[in-house]
Design an enzyme around this catalytic site. Structure first.
Site, PDB file in Angstrom:
ATOM      1  CB  CYS A   8     -37.488  18.068  33.349  1.00 27.23           C
ATOM      2  SG  CYS A   8     -36.129  17.280  32.614  1.00 27.23           S
ATOM      3  CG  ASN A  11     -34.956  16.077  27.604  1.00 26.39           C
ATOM      4  OD1 ASN A  11     -34.427  15.286  26.559  1.00 26.39           O
ATOM      5  ND2 ASN A  11     -35.390  14.702  28.450  1.00 26.39           N
ATOM      6  CB  CYS A  13     -31.968  17.587  35.868  1.00 24.13           C
ATOM      7  SG  CYS A  13     -30.888  19.189  35.061  1.00 24.13           S
ATOM      8  NE  ARG A  14     -36.697  18.771  37.122  1.00 24.65           N
ATOM      9  CZ  ARG A  14     -37.285  20.233  36.792  1.00 24.65           C
ATOM     10  NH1 ARG A  14     -38.797  20.027  38.400  1.00 24.65           N
ATOM     11  NH2 ARG A  14     -37.689  20.664  36.330  1.00 24.65           N
ATOM     12  CB  SER A  15     -37.416  14.293  32.217  1.00 21.29           C
ATOM     13  OG  SER A  15     -36.407  14.927  30.524  1.00 21.29           O
ATOM     14  CG  ASP A 126     -35.249  22.528  38.160  1.00 20.45           C
ATOM     15  OD1 ASP A 126     -34.000  22.154  37.697  1.00 20.45           O
ATOM     16  OD2 ASP A 126     -35.503  23.315  37.178  1.00 20.45           O
TER      17      ASP A 126
HETATM   18  P1  4NP Z   1     -34.407  19.827  35.149  1.00 22.44           P
HETATM   19  O1  4NP Z   1     -33.220  20.577  35.035  1.00 22.44           O
HETATM   20  O2  4NP Z   1     -35.109  20.679  33.692  1.00 22.44           O
HETATM   21  O3  4NP Z   1     -34.325  18.843  35.740  1.00 22.44           O
HETATM   22  O4  4NP Z   1     -33.556  18.929  33.744  1.00 22.44           O
HETATM   23  C1  4NP Z   1     -33.341  21.922  34.700  1.00 22.44           C
HETATM   24  C2  4NP Z   1     -32.363  21.747  33.334  1.00 22.44           C
HETATM   25  C3  4NP Z   1     -31.243  22.659  32.773  1.00 22.44           C
HETATM   26  C4  4NP Z   1     -32.079  24.607  33.499  1.00 22.44           C
HETATM   27  C5  4NP Z   1     -33.280  24.701  34.678  1.00 22.44           C
HETATM   28  C6  4NP Z   1     -33.582  23.042  34.790  1.00 22.44           C
HETATM   29  N1  4NP Z   1     -31.548  25.742  33.051  1.00 22.44           N
HETATM   30  O5  4NP Z   1     -31.628  26.388  33.222  1.00 22.44           O
HETATM   31  O6  4NP Z   1     -30.975  25.190  32.092  1.00 22.44           O
END
Ligand code: 4NP
Length: 161
Positions: A8, A11, A13-15, A126
């Site tokens: 993602c 790294n 939240c989702r992955s 997201d």
């Molecule tokens: P992820 O979520 O891609 O599912 O881990 C996010 C985590 C952090 C950010 C964006 C999405 N960020 O902008 O810091």
């Protein structure tokens, strides 16, 4: 060993949640000796960090352990992983650019929800800027998509466990 990388943006939240769900499923199916998973981000925003506390809470609510530190996708990932799976369109585009830059233009990159029935082209949304309900939603989406992905992997590699 079949190696699977969930990707993602951050790294956190989702992955890492996808990785945790995947690990739990292969353990329950008794096929963890054949498969190995990891997760990574396309960005360098959260290198070395634990998953988001809402990710951990969501996993705990489903009795799934999360054990990961944020890392960024790197060149060797394209060589080492059999399945690289992007959570959304933007991750997919970034990975398809990176693979060319890193010398693996033929490497196929997958989109997570393409494995789920009738969900072709859809993203795992997201959840970072939303509330905790967003994490329950991605849990539900990932749980289903990973079931379908695992069926595909078992079929592709003739794992009959
Ligand atoms: P992820 O979520 O891609 O599912 O881990 C996010 C985590 C952090 C950010 C964006 C999405 N960020 O902008 O810091």
């Amino acid at each position: 060993m079949i190696k699977v990388l969930f990707v993602c943006l951050g790294n956190i939240c989702r992955s890492p949640l996808a990785e945790a769900i995947f690990d739990q499923k292969i353990k329950n199916l008794g096929i963890s000796t054949y498969l190995k998973s990891d997760s990574a981000g396309t960005s360098d925003f959260h290198i070395g960090e634990l998953p988001d506390e809402r990710t951990i809470k969501c996993a705990q609510a489903h009795s799934i352990p999360v054990n990961h530190r944020g890392r960024q996708v790197n060149r060797t990932d394209f060589r080492d992983f059999d399945y690289i799976i992007a959570m959304d369109d933007s991750n997919l585009r970034n990975l398809n650019n990176l693979k060319v830059r890193y010398g693996f233009p033929e490497k196929e990159i997958f989109l997570m929800r393409d494995f789920a029935m009738g969900e072709q082209g859809l993203s795992v949304p997201d959840p970072y800027y939303g509330g905790e309900d967003g994490f329950l939603e991605i849990y539900r989406i990932l749980d289903d998509a990973i079931d379908h992905f695992l069926n595909k992997v078992k079929e592709n590699h003739q794992i009959y466990a």
